[in-house]
Design a protein around this motif. Sequence first.
Motif, PDB file in Angstrom:
ATOM      1  N   ARG A  64      28.393  13.780   6.726  1.00 25.96           N
ATOM      2  CA  ARG A  64      28.417  12.405   7.222  1.00 25.96           C
ATOM      3  C   ARG A  64      27.527  11.561   6.337  1.00 25.96           C
ATOM      4  O   ARG A  64      26.418  11.984   5.985  1.00 25.96           O
ATOM      5  N   THR A  65      28.008  10.385   5.971  1.00 27.27           N
ATOM      6  CA  THR A  65      27.273   9.521   5.051  1.00 27.27           C
ATOM      7  C   THR A  65      26.762   8.281   5.776  1.00 27.27           C
ATOM      8  O   THR A  65      27.101   8.026   6.925  1.00 27.27           O
ATOM      9  N   GLY A  66      25.963   7.520   5.052  1.00 27.25           N
ATOM     10  CA  GLY A  66      25.522   6.221   5.547  1.00 27.25           C
ATOM     11  C   GLY A  66      26.508   5.137   5.123  1.00 27.25           C
ATOM     12  O   GLY A  66      27.648   5.417   4.758  1.00 27.25           O
ATOM     13  N   ARG A 111      17.112   4.320   4.413  1.00 27.43           N
ATOM     14  CA  ARG A 111      17.896   4.340   5.659  1.00 27.43           C
ATOM     15  C   ARG A 111      19.191   5.104   5.454  1.00 27.43           C
ATOM     16  O   ARG A 111      19.588   5.920   6.292  1.00 27.43           O
ATOM     17  N   ASN A 112      19.865   4.853   4.345  1.00 27.71           N
ATOM     18  CA  ASN A 112      21.136   5.533   4.087  1.00 27.71           C
ATOM     19  C   ASN A 112      20.941   7.031   3.883  1.00 27.71           C
ATOM     20  O   ASN A 112      21.720   7.841   4.388  1.00 27.71           O
ATOM     21  N   LYS A 114      18.627   8.857   5.167  1.00 22.32           N
ATOM     22  CA  LYS A 114      18.320   9.448   6.469  1.00 22.32           C
ATOM     23  C   LYS A 114      19.571   9.579   7.341  1.00 22.32           C
ATOM     24  O   LYS A 114      19.633  10.438   8.226  1.00 22.32           O
ATOM     25  N   GLU A 115      20.558   8.717   7.098  1.00 23.18           N
ATOM     26  CA  GLU A 115      21.779   8.775   7.897  1.00 23.18           C
ATOM     27  C   GLU A 115      22.721   9.888   7.453  1.00 23.18           C
ATOM     28  O   GLU A 115      23.658  10.237   8.167  1.00 23.18           O
ATOM     29  N   ARG A 117      24.197  13.448   7.048  1.00 18.86           N
ATOM     30  CA  ARG A 117      24.147  14.736   7.741  1.00 18.86           C
ATOM     31  C   ARG A 117      24.999  15.713   6.932  1.00 18.86           C
ATOM     32  O   ARG A 117      26.223  15.669   6.974  1.00 18.86           O
TER      33      ARG A 117
END
Length: 841
Positions: A64-66, A111-112, A114-115, A117
């Motif tokens: 999963r990406t930002g 932020r990106n 950290k997003e 997964r």
Amino acid sequence: MITGVDIVQSQIRIAMGHTLHSDEVGIPKQEGVRTHGYAIQSRVTTEDPLNNFMPDTGKIMAYRTGGGFGVRLDAGNGFQGAVISPHYDSLLVKVSTWALTFEQAAHKMVRNLKEFRIRGIKTNIPFLENVILHNDFINGSYNTTFIDSTPELFVFPKRHDRGTKLLSYLGYTTVNSPAATGVEKKPLYPEPRLPEVGKHSEFDHGTKQLLDEKGPEAVADWLKEQNEVLLTDTTFRDAHQSLLATRVRSKDLYKVAEPTAKLLPNLFSVEMWGGATFDVSYRFLKEDPWERLQVLRKKMPNVLFQMLLRASNAVGYKNYPDNVIEDFVEKSAEAGIDVFRIFDSLNWIEGMKPAIDAVRKQNKIAEASICYTGDILDPKRDKYDLDYYVRMAKELEECGAHILGIKDMAGLLKPEAAYMLINALKEEISIPIHLHTHDTSGNGIMMYARAVDAGVDAVDVAASSMAGNTSQPSANSLYYALENNDRQPQVDIESYNLLARYWEDVRQYYNNFESGMNAPHPEVYFHEMPGGQYSNLQQQAKAVGLGERWDEVKEMYRTVNDMFGDVVKVTPSSKIVGDMALFMVQNDLTVDDVYEKGESLDFPDSVVEFFQGYIGQPYQGFPKQLQRIILKGRQAIDTRPGVELKPVNFEALKEQLYEKLERQVTPYEIISYALYPKVFLDYQKFVDQYGDVSVLDTPAFLHGLRLGEEIAVEIEQGKTLMVKLVSVGEAQKDGTRVVYFELNGQPREVIVRDESVQDVTSSRVKADDQNPSHIGASMPGTVVNVLVKEGEQVKKNDHLMITESMKMETTIQAPFDGKVKQIHVRDGEALETGDLLIEVD
């Protein structure tokens, strides 16, 4: 992103023959180039920063990406299901962020990152986050030595990865539960009937407030002044230890904790900790027993919490140094225990004194206990007669006991014996008396009624649906049995009945751990097995293949007791008798065999340590001839073991545990490690692999999921995972299966081992991280050249082997001077991460 020029498109059009400043290319002359804002690009790869940025390989299980305004993603090999090979570029995706200021672009990048997964392989994302957040990077004050001179870039928070870990546990349990539990299909259970209490209603003040405000002596005086008999509820501890092999999980206790405290504020105490619950929590339930204590304390603030303390054995099965006992009592009191029921498994008062002193030091209630065995009504069994118990009670009062406990751990105290004993004690001691029994014989209620007539101050009971047989007598039944008696307990019987309904439903979860005793068992007067041991020993017998010979085990239990000289039998002495009984049945031994062949027999370690005096001294000593046979020349001690044992250095233990866990450790973890080093480390290893499984409901924990079943798992307040089992794949040659889930609506898969399928492939031995002699593969690849031979002497940093991965060769060097003990690989062989390559001594 800051010039508006698409460089890749421009290159293509220039290659097509267009000029740099043509309308087709559209790049202005240099003086016309304008920038707008700032941009940063990060390359997300499968390179592991903690392994010298060597590429990791494997299958991406989740991806999963930002995204968002000012974010550009240029995809590489990154998508769910992608297999990352050691033979291609490790790039997954390039992330570019744009903002009006450099700081804003940096924050947007973090932020990106950290997003993201990404599960199944390691990535460089934590390293990238540290770089971008570093002040030198933000300020632009770095150079080409930045990475080498900034070690904090490689300090990463431990990744939780809770979803994947829980899926791995559920997958493994779903596949292997039928063989482990004997239940082919996961049962359907009714929703437990939990009594409704006002969520925001106040807790009535109870005995906890009396202790906190006035101290332990005031509680003891108050207890003596009460006309009615007081109740200690054991449902949270000894009831399920005795009926269900201690398997009731914290989650089921938490649900009913607040209703219990609000509906039964008149209880003297709730026995909810200690005994076998401590190690079973770590060993089988995969829970932290300290967390159980602390959470329950918050949910039940008005009633005294009681635990069972095995004196110098703490909550273990051997003697510990005195400072371990003192530290354990201190930590237990700090976490929420108020009443410490202290006993010695041999009724040896010397072994109880350190624990009594430690409890008094914490200003908590010391309930020093006599363990009842034998039969004071039988003149032929005069070893443990009435005078013996009266003398012991008087000594315990002199040692500082606030309350005298009578621990009838096997339910051997008959009704008239109870009247005789309580009556005699009331004449000789001034402290209140608290009686504990097990209802194995079916005589528990009648015995309690006679004890109440004699003036007993408090008794142990359990909710009716968790009472009887090897558990305690029913609180509900005792209430009705004492109707019109002025000493009838002052509890709300309707509330107790409501709580019993909850436990009736929850008990069904644990059917597989039932002892099989469905009726009173007066045979206990013969074998004398403690109620808390019966179901546990039965499980042990099944585990060693003696399930069909359980009757023989029970008879042998009594035989061993008599052979040992008629000892007090309660943990750990009861475990020793049980160990010897299993040993003798398994090897078809008689008492005569032990005496005649004993010199050639290897007795269980627990039996040897018992006869060495390591758990204390039995009343009237050991049978000398048997002691000589079992010890085979080993030295025995006749002093208190805690005096002989070297005090534990808790600071050294803290450092040792820090190195093993690679994180800061808590005082509770340190004392747990002191008590059960291997059990505690095995628990930590399990948590590292599967995460916190205490958040699962009990049916899922025990059985996994049914096909198509979906459950909600709250992993923390406000964060819930929706987990659905889609399918289970066929068994592979290596003994694994792919289990397919949906996690929050997204497809996920995990690979688990099916323990019932034999692995027909050859698998390499893995290097042991804790063994410095083991040299393992740091990444998957191929052995290019083995440079040494077995038996060869090597110096530190000598070249041992060359491996290759993704066209990158790695030279394996000797970590110290030594001798090559064994080489586990050959030139040209394929490697997986962690494979054992060479052993150097």
